[in-house]
Design a protein around this motif. Structure first.
Motif, short mmCIF file in Angstrom:
data_model
loop_
_atom_site.label_atom_id
_atom_site.label_comp_id
_atom_site.label_asym_id
_atom_site.label_seq_id
_atom_site.Cartn_x
_atom_site.Cartn_y
_atom_site.Cartn_z
N SER A 5 1.50 0.15 -13.58
CA SER A 5 1.97 0.19 -12.21
C SER A 5 3.39 0.75 -12.12
O SER A 5 4.15 0.75 -13.09
N GLN A 46 -2.56 0.05 5.00
CA GLN A 46 -2.35 -0.77 3.81
C GLN A 46 -1.11 -1.62 4.07
O GLN A 46 0.00 -1.12 4.08
N ASP A 48 0.30 -4.07 2.36
CA ASP A 48 1.01 -4.69 1.24
C ASP A 48 1.39 -3.64 0.22
O ASP A 48 1.13 -3.78 -0.97
N ASN A 53 1.26 -2.28 -6.56
CA ASN A 53 0.03 -1.73 -5.98
C ASN A 53 -0.03 -0.21 -6.06
O ASN A 53 -0.91 0.42 -5.48
N ARG A 65 -3.78 0.77 -4.85
CA ARG A 65 -4.78 -0.27 -5.08
C ARG A 65 -4.48 -1.44 -4.16
O ARG A 65 -3.49 -1.44 -3.44
N ASP A 66 -5.33 -2.44 -4.21
CA ASP A 66 -5.19 -3.69 -3.48
C ASP A 66 -5.29 -3.49 -1.98
O ASP A 66 -4.30 -3.46 -1.26
N PHE A 67 -6.51 -3.37 -1.53
CA PHE A 67 -6.77 -3.24 -0.11
C PHE A 67 -7.31 -4.55 0.47
O PHE A 67 -7.98 -4.57 1.48
N GLY A 68 -6.96 -5.66 -0.20
CA GLY A 68 -7.33 -6.97 0.32
C GLY A 68 -6.51 -7.31 1.55
O GLY A 68 -6.90 -8.14 2.35
N THR A 87 4.17 -8.89 1.05
CA THR A 87 5.16 -9.38 0.12
C THR A 87 6.54 -8.99 0.59
O THR A 87 6.78 -7.85 0.93
#
Length: 143
Positions: A5, A46, A48, A53, A65-68, A87
């Motif tokens: 990352s 997105q 976050d 990410n 990444r991280d599309f929660g 965050t």
């Protein structure tokens, strides 16, 4: 992703990205956001976006990444679905971002100033006043 990352490169003393590598990553991320905002139906926001990410492949090309945590917008841009747990917290850039002994110091400082101007354009209080990702991509590519 082979290079992990972006967080590793920004917050570790063992890794370093010069200003041009950082600009390239910014363009990659801006292009991904442009696609999500303008190329998807419904648009995807997105919520976050942070260094952990942003993943870097073998060629140091950035991927999201991280599309929660995201927001889907309808045609009238009213929220269809929102899950927001963004965050908080930022850290100052590494001290060696633009070393004072660099032969191209003025050019790199101009680059940093231009990036900051783009950043400020993206931070308007009202979302409708913020620069679109299409424009951000264009501005970053001109730096």
């Amino acid at each position: 992703m082979p290079n992990g990352s972006l967080e590793k490169y920004l917050y570790s003393h063992n890794y370093f990205l010069d200003i041009m590598q950082r600009l390239s990553i910014m363009i990659d991320v801006a292009c991904a956001l442009e696609y999500l905002h303008h190329g998807c139906s419904p648009p995807v926001i997105q919520c976050d976006l942070k260094p952990i990410n942003v993943l870097l492949d073998k060629d140091m090309v950035a991927h999201l990444r991280d599309f929660g945590i995201l927001k889907l917008l309808g045609e009238d841009e009213s929220d269809l679905y929102t899950k927001t747990l963004a965050t908080l917290g930022y850290i100052a850039p590494d001290a060696n971002l633009v070393p004072p002994t660099d032969n191209h110091l003025l050019k790199k400082l101009d680059c940093v100033a231009s990036i900051m101007n783009v950043t400020l354009d993206c931070c308007a209080e009202s979302p409708t006043s913020r620069t679109s990702m299409k424009d951000v991509v264009g501005m970053l590519q001109k730096i």
